[in-house]
Design a protein around this motif. Sequence first.
Motif, PDB file in Angstrom:
ATOM      1  N   ASP A 148       0.839  -1.241  -0.035  1.00 45.35           N
ATOM      2  CA  ASP A 148      -0.012  -0.053  -0.043  1.00 45.35           C
ATOM      3  C   ASP A 148       0.813   1.235   0.177  1.00 45.35           C
ATOM      4  N   VAL A 149       1.904   1.322   0.718  1.00 40.96           N
ATOM      5  CA  VAL A 149       2.710   2.233   0.721  1.00 40.96           C
ATOM      6  C   VAL A 149       3.508   2.504  -0.362  1.00 40.96           C
ATOM      7  N   MET A 150       3.916   1.613  -1.150  1.00 37.78           N
ATOM      8  CA  MET A 150       4.670   1.677  -2.367  1.00 37.78           C
ATOM      9  C   MET A 150       3.776   2.238  -3.225  1.00 37.78           C
ATOM     10  N   MET A 151       2.599   1.554  -3.538  1.00 34.91           N
ATOM     11  CA  MET A 151       1.557   2.083  -4.448  1.00 34.91           C
ATOM     12  C   MET A 151       1.177   3.743  -4.183  1.00 34.91           C
ATOM     13  N   MET A 152       1.251   4.196  -3.091  1.00 37.88           N
ATOM     14  CA  MET A 152       1.023   5.571  -2.839  1.00 37.88           C
ATOM     15  C   MET A 152       2.070   6.343  -3.138  1.00 37.88           C
ATOM     16  N   GLY A 153       3.590   5.923  -3.118  1.00 40.54           N
ATOM     17  CA  GLY A 153       4.793   6.624  -3.617  1.00 40.54           C
ATOM     18  C   GLY A 153       5.019   6.604  -5.049  1.00 40.54           C
ATOM     19  N   VAL A 154       4.671   5.257  -5.508  1.00 35.60           N
ATOM     20  CA  VAL A 154       5.125   5.261  -7.102  1.00 35.60           C
ATOM     21  C   VAL A 154       3.832   5.594  -7.842  1.00 35.60           C
ATOM     22  N   VAL A 155       2.789   5.203  -7.652  1.00 32.63           N
ATOM     23  CA  VAL A 155       1.482   5.477  -8.467  1.00 32.63           C
ATOM     24  C   VAL A 155       0.607   6.684  -8.044  1.00 32.63           C
ATOM     25  N   GLY A 156       0.965   7.067  -6.678  1.00 36.90           N
ATOM     26  CA  GLY A 156       0.128   7.993  -6.309  1.00 36.90           C
ATOM     27  C   GLY A 156      -1.211   7.841  -5.695  1.00 36.90           C
ATOM     28  N   SER A 157      -1.655   6.523  -5.751  1.00 35.52           N
ATOM     29  CA  SER A 157      -2.949   5.919  -5.133  1.00 35.52           C
ATOM     30  C   SER A 157      -2.534   4.771  -4.349  1.00 35.52           C
ATOM     31  N   PRO A 158      -3.182   4.835  -3.104  1.00 33.11           N
ATOM     32  CA  PRO A 158      -3.263   3.670  -2.343  1.00 33.11           C
ATOM     33  C   PRO A 158      -4.166   2.556  -2.790  1.00 33.11           C
ATOM     34  N   GLU A 159      -3.896   1.126  -2.238  1.00 31.75           N
ATOM     35  CA  GLU A 159      -4.625   0.255  -2.421  1.00 31.75           C
ATOM     36  C   GLU A 159      -6.077   0.481  -1.754  1.00 31.75           C
TER      37      GLU A 159
END
Length: 67
Positions: free
Chosen positions: A22-33
């Motif tokens: 979830d943290v990775m998705m927020m940082g890379v894609v800008g959207s959490p799971e």
Amino acid sequence: MDLVVGSSPADEKATETQLLWDVMMMGVVGSPEREEREWRKIFEDAGFSGYKIVAFLGIRSVIEVYP
């Protein structure tokens, strides 16, 4: 098939992996799971009559939606 936060079995490693993903998705894609309640709103807003989320393959879940 997607990660649904909180849908996998209550296993410490699975929970940790979900949260890190979830943290990775927020940082890379800008959207959490998304959690199930967020998926439910998306499905209801789209007009689906129902849905089913089945935890499968560790932290991933299969999501079925019904017309």
